[in-house]
Design a protein around this motif. Structure first.
Motif, PDB file in Angstrom:
ATOM      1  N   GLY A   1      18.903  45.328  12.280  1.00  0.00           N
ATOM      2  CA  GLY A   1      18.861  44.291  11.263  1.00  0.00           C
ATOM      3  C   GLY A   1      17.541  43.549  11.243  1.00  0.00           C
ATOM      4  N   ALA A   2      17.026  43.225  12.414  1.00  0.00           N
ATOM      5  CA  ALA A   2      15.750  42.517  12.492  1.00  0.00           C
ATOM      6  C   ALA A   2      14.605  43.377  11.975  1.00  0.00           C
ATOM      7  N   ALA A   3      14.628  44.665  12.336  1.00  0.00           N
ATOM      8  CA  ALA A   3      13.577  45.574  11.866  1.00  0.00           C
ATOM      9  C   ALA A   3      13.610  45.709  10.350  1.00  0.00           C
ATOM     10  N   ALA A   4      14.809  45.803   9.784  1.00  0.00           N
ATOM     11  CA  ALA A   4      14.939  45.939   8.326  1.00  0.00           C
ATOM     12  C   ALA A   4      14.391  44.707   7.607  1.00  0.00           C
TER      13      ALA A   4
ATOM     14  N   VAL B   1      10.525  44.881   7.752  1.00  0.00           N
ATOM     15  CA  VAL B   1       9.963  45.878   6.828  1.00  0.00           C
ATOM     16  C   VAL B   1      10.094  45.393   5.384  1.00  0.00           C
ATOM     17  N   ALA B   2      11.241  44.833   5.041  1.00  0.00           N
ATOM     18  CA  ALA B   2      11.450  44.345   3.676  1.00  0.00           C
ATOM     19  C   ALA B   2      10.472  43.224   3.328  1.00  0.00           C
ATOM     20  N   LEU B   3      10.256  42.313   4.266  1.00  0.00           N
ATOM     21  CA  LEU B   3       9.312  41.223   4.015  1.00  0.00           C
ATOM     22  C   LEU B   3       7.895  41.754   3.825  1.00  0.00           C
ATOM     23  N   GLN B   4       7.508  42.737   4.656  1.00  0.00           N
ATOM     24  CA  GLN B   4       6.157  43.296   4.536  1.00  0.00           C
ATOM     25  C   GLN B   4       6.001  44.045   3.218  1.00  0.00           C
ATOM     26  N   ALA B   5       7.016  44.805   2.844  1.00  0.00           N
ATOM     27  CA  ALA B   5       6.963  45.512   1.562  1.00  0.00           C
ATOM     28  C   ALA B   5       6.825  44.511   0.415  1.00  0.00           C
ATOM     29  N   GLY B   6       7.564  43.411   0.498  1.00  0.00           N
ATOM     30  CA  GLY B   6       7.469  42.384  -0.540  1.00  0.00           C
ATOM     31  C   GLY B   6       6.088  41.770  -0.621  1.00  0.00           C
ATOM     32  N   ARG B   7       5.482  41.500   0.534  1.00  0.00           N
ATOM     33  CA  ARG B   7       4.122  40.944   0.544  1.00  0.00           C
ATOM     34  C   ARG B   7       3.137  41.919  -0.093  1.00  0.00           C
TER      35      ARG B   7
ATOM     36  N   GLN C   1      17.429  55.688  14.152  1.00  0.00           N
ATOM     37  CA  GLN C   1      17.079  54.896  12.975  1.00  0.00           C
ATOM     38  C   GLN C   1      18.300  54.449  12.171  1.00  0.00           C
ATOM     39  N   ASN C   2      19.501  54.834  12.608  1.00  0.00           N
ATOM     40  CA  ASN C   2      20.704  54.586  11.808  1.00  0.00           C
ATOM     41  C   ASN C   2      20.899  53.114  11.475  1.00  0.00           C
ATOM     42  N   GLU C   3      20.843  52.262  12.489  1.00  0.00           N
ATOM     43  CA  GLU C   3      21.104  50.847  12.265  1.00  0.00           C
ATOM     44  C   GLU C   3      20.033  50.217  11.371  1.00  0.00           C
ATOM     45  N   PHE C   4      18.805  50.636  11.571  1.00  0.00           N
ATOM     46  CA  PHE C   4      17.708  50.151  10.737  1.00  0.00           C
ATOM     47  C   PHE C   4      17.903  50.563   9.283  1.00  0.00           C
ATOM     48  N   LEU C   5      18.201  51.835   9.039  1.00  0.00           N
ATOM     49  CA  LEU C   5      18.368  52.311   7.668  1.00  0.00           C
ATOM     50  C   LEU C   5      19.569  51.663   6.998  1.00  0.00           C
ATOM     51  N   ASP C   6      20.658  51.504   7.735  1.00  0.00           N
ATOM     52  CA  ASP C   6      21.833  50.831   7.166  1.00  0.00           C
ATOM     53  C   ASP C   6      21.481  49.405   6.736  1.00  0.00           C
ATOM     54  N   ALA C   7      20.754  48.698   7.602  1.00  0.00           N
ATOM     55  CA  ALA C   7      20.385  47.317   7.294  1.00  0.00           C
ATOM     56  C   ALA C   7      19.368  47.241   6.165  1.00  0.00           C
ATOM     57  N   LEU C   8      18.513  48.262   6.057  1.00  0.00           N
ATOM     58  CA  LEU C   8      17.496  48.258   5.007  1.00  0.00           C
ATOM     59  C   LEU C   8      18.147  48.286   3.624  1.00  0.00           C
ATOM     60  N   LEU C   9      19.297  48.941   3.529  1.00  0.00           N
ATOM     61  CA  LEU C   9      20.011  49.005   2.256  1.00  0.00           C
ATOM     62  C   LEU C   9      20.457  47.624   1.781  1.00  0.00           C
ATOM     63  N   GLN C  10      20.577  46.702   2.703  1.00  0.00           N
ATOM     64  CA  GLN C  10      21.066  45.359   2.363  1.00  0.00           C
ATOM     65  C   GLN C  10      19.940  44.397   2.002  1.00  0.00           C
ATOM     66  N   GLN C  11      18.698  44.861   2.098  1.00  0.00           N
ATOM     67  CA  GLN C  11      17.554  43.977   1.856  1.00  0.00           C
ATOM     68  C   GLN C  11      17.195  43.916   0.377  1.00  0.00           C
ATOM     69  N   ASP C  12      16.547  42.837   0.008  1.00  0.00           N
ATOM     70  CA  ASP C  12      16.095  42.635  -1.368  1.00  0.00           C
ATOM     71  C   ASP C  12      14.709  43.266  -1.520  1.00  0.00           C
ATOM     72  N   ILE C  13      14.709  44.532  -1.903  1.00  0.00           N
ATOM     73  CA  ILE C  13      13.476  45.305  -2.055  1.00  0.00           C
ATOM     74  C   ILE C  13      13.443  45.887  -3.459  1.00  0.00           C
ATOM     75  N   ASP C  14      12.298  45.822  -4.115  1.00  0.00           N
ATOM     76  CA  ASP C  14      12.148  46.460  -5.419  1.00  0.00           C
ATOM     77  C   ASP C  14      11.867  47.945  -5.187  1.00  0.00           C
ATOM     78  N   TRP C  15      12.947  48.694  -5.000  1.00  0.00           N
ATOM     79  CA  TRP C  15      12.819  50.116  -4.667  1.00  0.00           C
ATOM     80  C   TRP C  15      12.139  50.915  -5.766  1.00  0.00           C
ATOM     81  N   THR C  16      12.158  50.429  -6.998  1.00  0.00           N
ATOM     82  CA  THR C  16      11.527  51.157  -8.098  1.00  0.00           C
ATOM     83  C   THR C  16      10.008  51.204  -7.961  1.00  0.00           C
TER      84      THR C  16
END
Length: 260
Positions: free
Chosen positions: A23-26, A29-35, A53-68
């Motif tokens: 969760g912390a890693a996600a 990463v999401a904050l850095q991608a946003g910046r 990487q399972n827990e990280f990837l699962d948590a990444l799905l919950q982040q506010d990221i503009d995946w487009t």
């Protein structure tokens, strides 16, 4: 390398559980991608495929990221597995992340290409056309990064993607992780991004849980920087964040760590 210098080079955080680590890693990463997306049109991210990487990837799905506006790449791939094999790293990432978010583009490595060398050239051109912003990686039990095992790891590699033979420890790890039933089922060769290709990423986020990785984590920080311990190269990069759980961090001096 002195302990203070290691801490300056690598931001190391320990969490009580794999879930908390992921969760912390996600979030990071999401904050850095946003910046980055505030400064550029798209962000290029390379993803590792492994149970670590399972827990990280699962948590990444919950982040506010503009995946487009995210271009996704994979780090490595077995040669010769059936195209639909669940052990395939592209299939792993497709199932856990790529099919679940509206990515701008997904660039898969083809382990069944008729000419693996030409596939390396094709993927090299893609990587060069999309300079890497973020690398999300792990460390193997033998210290490998991607499939750069100690026998083939080269910190001065002139290639970006290459065909490699997998060493015995690496192949056994795939059995230990439950990906294959027996060692003979594990492919003997793979395509991998090289060490220099990974190190060209602007920001590296390294997620390494579990007791089986404790020795590799220890070697990362206490061995001389050498291809004999491929993960030691992380200490030469200016922007590395490492996320550990209690088990993977158990051999480290607490002075290296920041608790999560």
């Amino acid at each position: 390398m002195e302990m203070d210098e290691v801490r300056r080079k690598v931001h190391i955080k320990k969490y009580p559980t794999r879930h908390a680590m992921g969760g912390a890693a996600a979030i990071a990463v999401a904050l850095q991608a946003g910046r980055l997306l505030q400064q550029q049109d798209a962000v290029n991210i390379i993803f590792a495929a492994a149970p670590s990487q399972n827990e990280f990837l699962d948590a990444l799905l919950q982040q506010d990221i503009d995946w487009t506006r995210i271009n996704a790449f994979q780090m490595d791939e077995y040669v010769g597995l059936p195209a639909d094999a669940p052990q395939g790293f592209g299939n792993f990432l497709k199932h856990r992340l790529f099919d679940r978010v509206p990515l701008r583009a997904i660039h898969y490595l083809n382990g069944n290409a008729p000419d693996p060398e030409r596939e390396c050239d094709r993927y090299t051109a893609l990587i060069n056309a999309h300079p890497t912003d973020i690398v999300c990686l792990g460390i193997g039990e033998n210290g490998h990064l991607a499939f750069n095992d100690p026998p083939v790891a080269d910190f001065e590699d002139t290639e970006t993607v290459k065909v490699v033979a997998l060493d015995g420890v690496c192949r056994q790890q795939q059995v230990n992780d439950g990906c294959f039933k027996v060692l003979t089922d594990v492919p003997a060769t793979a395509l991998t991004l090289t060490i220099p290709a990974l190190m060209k990423g602007t920001f590296l986020y390294c997620m390494v849980p579990a007791a089986l990785k404790a020795e590799a984590v220890y070697n990362t920080f206490y061995q001389a920087i050498s291809p004999l311990y491929p993960s030691t190269v992380l200490r030469t990069h200016p922007n590395v964040s490492m996320f550990l759980d209690e088990e993977s961090a158990r051999l480290l001096d607490e002075r290296l760590l920041q608790s999560g």
